[in-house]
Design a protein around this motif. Structure first.
Motif, PDB file in Angstrom:
ATOM      1  N   GLU A 186       5.512   6.320  -8.853  1.00  0.00           N
ATOM      2  CA  GLU A 186       5.932   6.360  -7.455  1.00  0.00           C
ATOM      3  C   GLU A 186       4.740   6.601  -6.532  1.00  0.00           C
ATOM      4  N   ALA A 189       2.768   3.514  -6.045  1.00  0.00           N
ATOM      5  CA  ALA A 189       3.433   2.572  -5.143  1.00  0.00           C
ATOM      6  C   ALA A 189       3.277   2.994  -3.692  1.00  0.00           C
ATOM      7  N   MET A 190       3.359   4.297  -3.415  1.00  0.00           N
ATOM      8  CA  MET A 190       3.211   4.766  -2.039  1.00  0.00           C
ATOM      9  C   MET A 190       1.764   4.657  -1.563  1.00  0.00           C
ATOM     10  N   ASP A 192      -0.109   2.230  -2.368  1.00  0.00           N
ATOM     11  CA  ASP A 192      -0.236   0.806  -2.051  1.00  0.00           C
ATOM     12  C   ASP A 192       0.506   0.405  -0.789  1.00  0.00           C
ATOM     13  N   CYS A 194       3.928   1.457   0.060  1.00  0.00           N
ATOM     14  CA  CYS A 194       5.387   1.581   0.043  1.00  0.00           C
ATOM     15  C   CYS A 194       5.814   2.907   0.666  1.00  0.00           C
ATOM     16  N   SER A 195       6.909   2.870   1.378  1.00  0.00           N
ATOM     17  CA  SER A 195       7.529   4.116   1.804  1.00  0.00           C
ATOM     18  C   SER A 195       8.261   4.720   0.605  1.00  0.00           C
ATOM     19  N   ARG A 196       8.705   5.954   0.741  1.00  0.00           N
ATOM     20  CA  ARG A 196       9.410   6.572  -0.387  1.00  0.00           C
ATOM     21  C   ARG A 196      10.712   5.839  -0.675  1.00  0.00           C
ATOM     22  N   ARG A 198      11.347   2.637  -0.076  1.00  0.00           N
ATOM     23  CA  ARG A 198      11.018   1.350  -0.690  1.00  0.00           C
ATOM     24  C   ARG A 198      10.563   1.543  -2.144  1.00  0.00           C
ATOM     25  N   ALA A 199       9.824   2.609  -2.425  1.00  0.00           N
ATOM     26  CA  ALA A 199       9.412   2.888  -3.799  1.00  0.00           C
ATOM     27  C   ALA A 199      10.622   3.182  -4.680  1.00  0.00           C
ATOM     28  N   GLN A 202      12.516  -0.429  -5.000  1.00  0.00           N
ATOM     29  CA  GLN A 202      11.805  -1.530  -5.659  1.00  0.00           C
ATOM     30  C   GLN A 202      11.064  -1.126  -6.933  1.00  0.00           C
TER      31      GLN A 202
END
Length: 293
Positions: A186, A189-190, A192, A194-196, A198-199, A202
């Protein structure tokens, strides 16, 4: 020299005894599985064949195990004379909506508990207590409240109560999956972008899909098989398939033996179909859920 010759014979005898014991163990295992299958599937096989029999074969002696001329006449009568289509549709709609609602509500709740310890230990105990409450203890206050709000005999009322009743179990299952999910994925991803949220949608959800499949399957089956709330909170327009099944046993079934059997078969098939569609995720989800720590 004699000792050297004797040793291979002893080894060979031991290997033979081992193979015999292993073969006997396998035979007993398969025998036990066969007996269990006959015990559990035998009644269902009889119900299926009864739903395909003619009226003259119900009490025939010797029993007619497999009808010579199977017919779907009882299924047609169930959908035409007994309004089976309406009951079946009600169950399908209510179970599907309750399953989706349980997933939508329990996933963020379980995520908050797993990641931020939301509610501390008090929330976990509260959820456990809710799960332990029997339905019979809730039915009277829920009925009074629904009567005041006008939610009896409605899809919304049943979906709401089924969602609330099932959420504690769904949250407990998902918390275990989310706690085992690596936080580093997670965080990557954040980093990169992403919001929490969206993480979660997705990244986390696709990986814990087996756990979601277990929750969805149990929610669907529990809702489909539920009887107490369905018989008390519904009217003629919203009664479910389980209510129809039990209605055949409230009086004499001699005249409607075939329709009663057909209703049982139709009451089992949807849950079986959902389990078959989710089996790829189900086995993996149960395995992951049983290897915590």
């Amino acid at each position: 020299m004699a000792i050297a010759i004797e040793r291979p014979r002893v080894v060979a005898r031991r290997a033979k005894r081992y193979r015999m014991r292993r073969g006997l163990a396998h035979a007993l295992t398969y025998l036990g599985l066969g007996a269990a299958l006959v015990f559990f599937l035998g009644p269902f096989f009889w119900i299926v064949t009864t739903s395909l029999k003619g009226n003259e074969d119900f009490f025939a002696f010797p029993p007619v195990w497999i009808p010579p001329d199977p017919s779907l006449a009882h299924y047609v009568a169930l959908f035409t004379r007994s309004s089976g289509a309406r009951y079946f549709t009600n169950s399908l709609v209510i179970s599907s909506l309750s399953m989706l609602a349980a997933l939508v509500v329990s996933l963020p709740t379980a995520y908050a508990i797993a990641r931020w310890r939301f509610g501390g230990g008090l929330l976990s105990v509260f959820l456990l207590v809710l799960r332990m409450l029997p339905a019979i203890a809730l039915i009277i206050p829920i009925y009074i409240m629904y009567k005041m709000l006008g939610l009896t005999n409605s899809y919304l009322g049943l979906v709401a109560v089924y969602t609330v009743v099932y959420i504690p179990f769904a949250v407990w299952l998902l918390v275990g999956f989310l706690r085992d999910f690596p936080v580093e994925i997670e965080e990557a991803a954040m980093i990169d972008g992403c919001s929490r949220l969206r993480a979660l949608v997705q990244v986390v959800v696709p990986i814990i899909a087996p756990g979601l499949a277990v929750v969805a399957l149990f929610a669907f089956i529990a809702t489909w098989n539920e009887f107490l709330f369905a018989v008390v909170l519904t009217g003629i327009e919203t009664k479910t398939m389980m209510v129809l099944v039990t209605s055949f046993t409230s009086g004499g079934t001699d005249m409607f033996y075939g329709e009663a059997s057909a209703s049982v078969v139709l009451g089992v098939l949807p849950a079986f179909a959902v389990a078959f569609m989710l089996q790829r995720y189900l086995v993996k989800g149960l395995a992951l859920g049983g290897t915590k720590g």
